[in-house]
Enzyme design. Structure first.
Site, PDB file in Angstrom:
ATOM      1  CB  SER A   1      -0.886  -0.001   1.250  1.00 57.54           C
ATOM      2  OG  SER A   1      -1.418   1.289   1.422  1.00 57.54           O
TER       3      SER A   1
ATOM      4  CG  HIS B   1      -3.397  -1.830  -2.002  1.00 59.53           C
ATOM      5  ND1 HIS B   1      -4.404  -2.727  -2.339  1.00 59.53           N
ATOM      6  CD2 HIS B   1      -3.914  -1.053  -1.015  1.00 59.53           C
ATOM      7  CE1 HIS B   1      -5.468  -2.507  -1.581  1.00 59.53           C
ATOM      8  NE2 HIS B   1      -5.201  -1.491  -0.766  1.00 59.53           N
TER       9      HIS B   1
ATOM     10  CG  ASP C   1      -5.092   1.922   0.504  1.00 54.89           C
ATOM     11  OD1 ASP C   1      -5.989   1.078   0.313  1.00 54.89           O
ATOM     12  OD2 ASP C   1      -4.008   1.652   1.060  1.00 54.89           O
TER      13      ASP C   1
ATOM     14  CG  HIS D   1      -8.969  -0.664  -1.197  1.00 58.06           C
ATOM     15  ND1 HIS D   1      -8.426  -0.878   0.057  1.00 58.06           N
ATOM     16  CD2 HIS D   1     -10.320  -0.736  -1.035  1.00 58.06           C
ATOM     17  CE1 HIS D   1      -9.404  -1.069   0.926  1.00 58.06           C
ATOM     18  NE2 HIS D   1     -10.563  -0.976   0.300  1.00 58.06           N
TER      19      HIS D   1
ATOM     20  CG  ASP E   1      -6.034  -3.535   2.594  1.00 62.61           C
ATOM     21  OD1 ASP E   1      -5.032  -3.209   3.254  1.00 62.61           O
ATOM     22  OD2 ASP E   1      -6.645  -2.749   1.845  1.00 62.61           O
TER      23      ASP E   1
ATOM     24  N   GLY F   1      -2.904  -4.477   8.584  1.00 60.91           N
ATOM     25  CA  GLY F   1      -2.164  -5.088   9.688  1.00 60.91           C
ATOM     26  C   GLY F   1      -1.370  -6.323   9.293  1.00 60.91           C
TER      27      GLY F   1
END
Ligand code: DX5
Ligand code: ZN
Length: 219
Positions: free
Chosen positions: A8, A33, A35, A66, A178, A180
Site C-alpha cells: 500500500s 496497492h 488506497d 482500492h 488488507d 495489519g
C-alpha cells in the site's frame, strides 16, 4: 506457498511516490496497492485518478486500486482508462454492486468487492458471481499502521468456503487481505487462503527490499 504482495503506497513517503513505486517493483512485488479515500466513506483524503496515473507512469507493476469512497458508481469510471489489474469497491458503499462489477470487468480489470470488519461474509452470497476478487479488510478502513483484527481469521475461513463453493461451479474468485499484515502473520494468512497480501506500514517502515523479503520468506 506463494502469495502475491501488494504494498500500500499510502504508507510510503508521500512526496516520493515515484521512488516508492520503483522500489517495490525492484523488490519483486506483484502489484502496487492504491488506497483511494474520499474524506467521506473514511475520514482521510488520499489519492485520486491523477496521482494514480502519475504512479502508474513510474512503474510497470499492475495497479491494484482500492476505492474507499461513498459513490463508487461515480468514481470507478475515472480509473478505467488507467487499465488497472484490479479495481475494488466497498460493499457498504454501493446499492448496485452487480452492475458496477460488470462495468469494471468490461474495462478489463478484475472486479473486487471489499468487506469492512462489521459486514457479514454472507452478504456476498447472492452477488459473488459478479466478482473476481474478495478483499477482506482486517482493519477498519481509513489509515495504515493499524493492528490486525483477530476476528479476521474466522472471516477468512468463511470466505475460503465461499471460494470453494464458487470453484465447484467453475467460478474463480481470488482472496486478498488488507490491514495489519506483517511478517508475523503473512505465512498464516497465506496458509489460511489469502492469495494477495496488502501491506503498508510494514513494507515502508525500513528498507523496502528487506521488508518485502521478510514478508515473502514468511509465506
Ligand atoms: C486501510 C487501507 C490499507 C492500509 C494497509 O484503510 O485500505 O490498504 O493502507 O496498511 P497497513 O498494512 O499498515 O495496515
Ligand atoms: Zn487498501
Amino acid at each position: 506457498m506463494s502469495v502475491a504482495i501488494s504494498p500500500s503506497i499510502l504508507a510510503a513517503p508521500l512526496a516520493h511516490l515515484g521512488k516508492a513505486a520503483k522500489d517495490i517493483e525492484a523488490a519483486s512485488c506483484e502489484y502496487v496497492h492504491i488506497d483511494v479515500m474520499d474524506g467521506h466513506f473514511v475520514p482521510a483524503l488520499t489519492f485520486g485518478e491523477q496521482i494514480t496515473a502519475a504512479i502508474a507512469a513510474e512503474t510497470k507493476l499492475p495497479l491494484d486500486v482500492h476505492l474507499m469512497v461513498t459513490h463508487p458508481e461515480r468514481e470507478a469510471r475515472k480509473y478505467y482508462a488507467l487499465k488497472p489489474a484490479i479495481l475494488t469497491f466497498h460493499y457498504e458503499a454501493t446499492t448496485a454492486p452487480i452492475r458496477l462489477a460488470g462495468e469494471i470487468r468490461e474495462c478489463g480489470a478484475l472486479a473486487g468487492i471489499a468487506l469492512n470488519p462489521r459486514t457479514p461474509v454472507s452478504a456476498l452470497n447472492d452477488i459473488i458471481e459478479a466478482f473476481d476478487l474478495i478483499l477482506l479488510m482486517s482493519v477498519e478502513p481509513g489509515y495504515y499502521g493499524q493492528k490486525f483484527i483477530e476476528a479476521s481469521w474466522r472471516r477468512l475461513e468463511e470466505i475460503r468456503l465461499l471460494q470453494e463453493r464458487e470453484a465447484a461451479k467453475g467460478h474463480k474468485v481470488l482472496i486478498e487481505v488488507d490491514g495489519g499484515v506483517s511478517d508475523q502473520n503473512a505465512k498464516m494468512l497465506s496458509s489460511a487462503g489469502a492469495q494477495i497480501l496488502v501491506s503498508g506500514g510494514f513494507v515502508f517502515k525500513g528498507d523496502t527490499t528487506l521488508q518485502v523479503k521478510k514478508l515473502k520468506e514468511g509465506t
